[in-house]
Design a protein around this motif. Structure first.
Motif, PDB file in Angstrom:
ATOM      1  N   GLU A  20       0.727  -1.103   0.232  1.00  0.00           N
ATOM      2  CA  GLU A  20       0.066  -0.228   0.073  1.00  0.00           C
ATOM      3  C   GLU A  20       0.995   1.098   0.161  1.00  0.00           C
ATOM      4  O   GLU A  20       1.909   1.305   0.454  1.00  0.00           O
ATOM      5  N   TRP A  21       0.511   2.337  -0.494  1.00  0.00           N
ATOM      6  CA  TRP A  21       1.322   3.440  -0.696  1.00  0.00           C
ATOM      7  C   TRP A  21       0.296   4.563  -0.029  1.00  0.00           C
ATOM      8  O   TRP A  21      -0.762   4.618   0.036  1.00  0.00           O
ATOM      9  N   ALA A  22       1.072   5.590   0.646  1.00  0.00           N
ATOM     10  CA  ALA A  22       0.401   6.620   1.139  1.00  0.00           C
ATOM     11  C   ALA A  22       1.194   7.913   0.656  1.00  0.00           C
ATOM     12  O   ALA A  22       2.354   7.981   0.700  1.00  0.00           O
ATOM     13  N   VAL A  23       0.443   8.898   0.490  1.00  0.00           N
ATOM     14  CA  VAL A  23       0.963  10.036   0.056  1.00  0.00           C
ATOM     15  C   VAL A  23       0.772  11.427   0.995  1.00  0.00           C
ATOM     16  O   VAL A  23      -0.109  11.544   1.579  1.00  0.00           O
ATOM     17  N   GLU A  24       2.084  12.067   1.239  1.00  0.00           N
ATOM     18  CA  GLU A  24       1.964  13.118   2.369  1.00  0.00           C
ATOM     19  C   GLU A  24       2.411  14.462   1.281  1.00  0.00           C
ATOM     20  O   GLU A  24       3.352  14.396   0.684  1.00  0.00           O
ATOM     21  N   GLY A  35       8.754  16.075  10.419  1.00  0.00           N
ATOM     22  CA  GLY A  35       7.597  16.533  11.325  1.00  0.00           C
ATOM     23  C   GLY A  35       7.376  15.652  12.105  1.00  0.00           C
ATOM     24  O   GLY A  35       7.564  14.451  12.111  1.00  0.00           O
ATOM     25  N   ILE A  36       6.553  15.856  13.361  1.00  0.00           N
ATOM     26  CA  ILE A  36       6.419  15.192  14.503  1.00  0.00           C
ATOM     27  C   ILE A  36       5.373  13.913  13.831  1.00  0.00           C
ATOM     28  O   ILE A  36       5.368  12.684  14.224  1.00  0.00           O
ATOM     29  N   THR A  37       4.327  14.395  13.383  1.00  0.00           N
ATOM     30  CA  THR A  37       3.435  13.571  12.856  1.00  0.00           C
ATOM     31  C   THR A  37       3.852  12.478  11.817  1.00  0.00           C
ATOM     32  O   THR A  37       3.591  11.342  12.020  1.00  0.00           O
ATOM     33  N   ARG A  38       4.680  13.016  10.885  1.00  0.00           N
ATOM     34  CA  ARG A  38       5.003  12.191   9.896  1.00  0.00           C
ATOM     35  C   ARG A  38       6.171  11.196  10.750  1.00  0.00           C
ATOM     36  O   ARG A  38       5.840  10.005  10.228  1.00  0.00           O
ATOM     37  N   ASP A  39       7.019  11.573  11.478  1.00  0.00           N
ATOM     38  CA  ASP A  39       8.146  10.865  12.113  1.00  0.00           C
ATOM     39  C   ASP A  39       7.246   9.686  13.015  1.00  0.00           C
ATOM     40  O   ASP A  39       7.706   8.468  13.133  1.00  0.00           O
ATOM     41  N   SER A  40       6.287  10.139  13.626  1.00  0.00           N
ATOM     42  CA  SER A  40       5.357   9.167  14.205  1.00  0.00           C
ATOM     43  C   SER A  40       4.595   8.174  13.578  1.00  0.00           C
ATOM     44  O   SER A  40       4.572   6.997  13.950  1.00  0.00           O
ATOM     45  N   LEU A  41       4.078   8.405  12.528  1.00  0.00           N
ATOM     46  CA  LEU A  41       3.402   7.587  11.467  1.00  0.00           C
ATOM     47  C   LEU A  41       4.525   6.495  10.996  1.00  0.00           C
ATOM     48  O   LEU A  41       4.241   5.328  10.974  1.00  0.00           O
ATOM     49  N   GLY A  78      -0.458  15.743   9.315  1.00  0.00           N
ATOM     50  CA  GLY A  78       0.129  16.968   9.890  1.00  0.00           C
ATOM     51  C   GLY A  78      -0.386  17.021  11.302  1.00  0.00           C
ATOM     52  O   GLY A  78      -1.182  16.220  11.729  1.00  0.00           O
ATOM     53  N   THR A  79      -0.177  17.975  12.083  1.00  0.00           N
ATOM     54  CA  THR A  79      -0.494  18.335  13.393  1.00  0.00           C
ATOM     55  C   THR A  79      -2.064  18.315  13.372  1.00  0.00           C
ATOM     56  O   THR A  79      -2.379  17.592  14.134  1.00  0.00           O
ATOM     57  N   ALA A  80      -2.775  19.267  12.614  1.00  0.00           N
ATOM     58  CA  ALA A  80      -4.016  19.275  12.597  1.00  0.00           C
ATOM     59  C   ALA A  80      -4.798  18.316  12.152  1.00  0.00           C
ATOM     60  O   ALA A  80      -5.934  17.937  12.559  1.00  0.00           O
ATOM     61  N   ALA A  81      -4.052  17.746  10.988  1.00  0.00           N
ATOM     62  CA  ALA A  81      -4.955  16.737  10.198  1.00  0.00           C
ATOM     63  C   ALA A  81      -4.808  15.429  10.737  1.00  0.00           C
ATOM     64  O   ALA A  81      -5.502  14.625  10.402  1.00  0.00           O
ATOM     65  N   VAL A  82      -3.919  15.104  11.492  1.00  0.00           N
ATOM     66  CA  VAL A  82      -3.397  13.874  11.875  1.00  0.00           C
ATOM     67  C   VAL A  82      -3.182  13.078  10.693  1.00  0.00           C
ATOM     68  O   VAL A  82      -2.232  13.076  10.231  1.00  0.00           O
ATOM     69  N   ALA A 112      -5.913   5.061  13.604  1.00  0.00           N
ATOM     70  CA  ALA A 112      -6.509   4.699  14.867  1.00  0.00           C
ATOM     71  C   ALA A 112      -5.460   4.413  15.867  1.00  0.00           C
ATOM     72  O   ALA A 112      -5.485   4.696  17.174  1.00  0.00           O
ATOM     73  N   ALA A 113      -4.174   3.833  15.402  1.00  0.00           N
ATOM     74  CA  ALA A 113      -3.057   3.573  16.438  1.00  0.00           C
ATOM     75  C   ALA A 113      -2.452   4.808  16.904  1.00  0.00           C
ATOM     76  O   ALA A 113      -2.342   5.081  18.040  1.00  0.00           O
ATOM     77  N   LEU A 114      -2.408   6.010  15.991  1.00  0.00           N
ATOM     78  CA  LEU A 114      -1.880   7.151  16.570  1.00  0.00           C
ATOM     79  C   LEU A 114      -2.656   7.935  17.356  1.00  0.00           C
ATOM     80  O   LEU A 114      -2.237   8.187  18.348  1.00  0.00           O
ATOM     81  N   THR A 115      -3.900   7.932  16.932  1.00  0.00           N
ATOM     82  CA  THR A 115      -4.942   8.774  17.913  1.00  0.00           C
ATOM     83  C   THR A 115      -5.325   8.131  19.074  1.00  0.00           C
ATOM     84  O   THR A 115      -5.628   8.532  20.093  1.00  0.00           O
TER      85      THR A 115
END
Length: 133
Positions: A20-24, A35-41, A78-82, A112-115
């Motif tokens: 699967e691919w995901a685009v940021e 970024g914190i969200t990117r690195d956390s993901l 991102g921070t607001a978008a999660v 779900a995991a991050l939130t």
């Protein structure tokens, strides 16, 4: 490379059965922004058993890969978008869907995991959360 570049996070199961691919979204003509969200993901993806990596991809290559079924999911983060799923993407060259245009399974598992960690309903094995007094 097209000046309107995007960054993708390639996520696949360890057994190679699923890719699967995901685009940021990325800033045109700049280096990959951390970024914190990117690195956390990226960390959470590995925790869930996915192999995760990052690289740049042009909008045209993104479109072609989505149309060929190679990119089946996409999200912005991102921070607001999660994590915000992208069902339909548009560019000057046209528009295209990812998979069936609905939020993908991997996208929603990552969200779900991050939130869950953020809300305290999932274990924080990386000690990211701090209790305020």
């Amino acid at each position: 490379m097209n000046p309107h570049s995007w960054i993708y996070i390639n996520v696949k199961k360890d057994d190679g059965a699923m890719e699967e691919w995901a685009v940021e979204g990325g800033t045109p003509n700049t280096l990959l922004r951390r970024g914190i969200t990117r690195d956390s993901l990226l960390t959470v993806a590995k925790d869930l058993g996915y192999e995760a990596s990052t690289t740049r991809i042009s909008v045209e290559d993104w479109r072609r890969a989505a149309e060929a079924g190679e990119i089946t999911e996409a999200f912005a983060c991102g921070t607001a978008a999660v994590i915000t799923p992208i069902g339909l993407a548009k560019s000057a060259q046209g528009e295209w869907n990812h998979g069936d245009g609905q939020p993908g399974e991997v996208t929603m598992k990552l969200r779900a995991a991050l939130t869950g960690i953020q809300a305290g309903t999932q274990p924080d094995t990386h000690h990211w959360m701090r209790k305020l007094r």
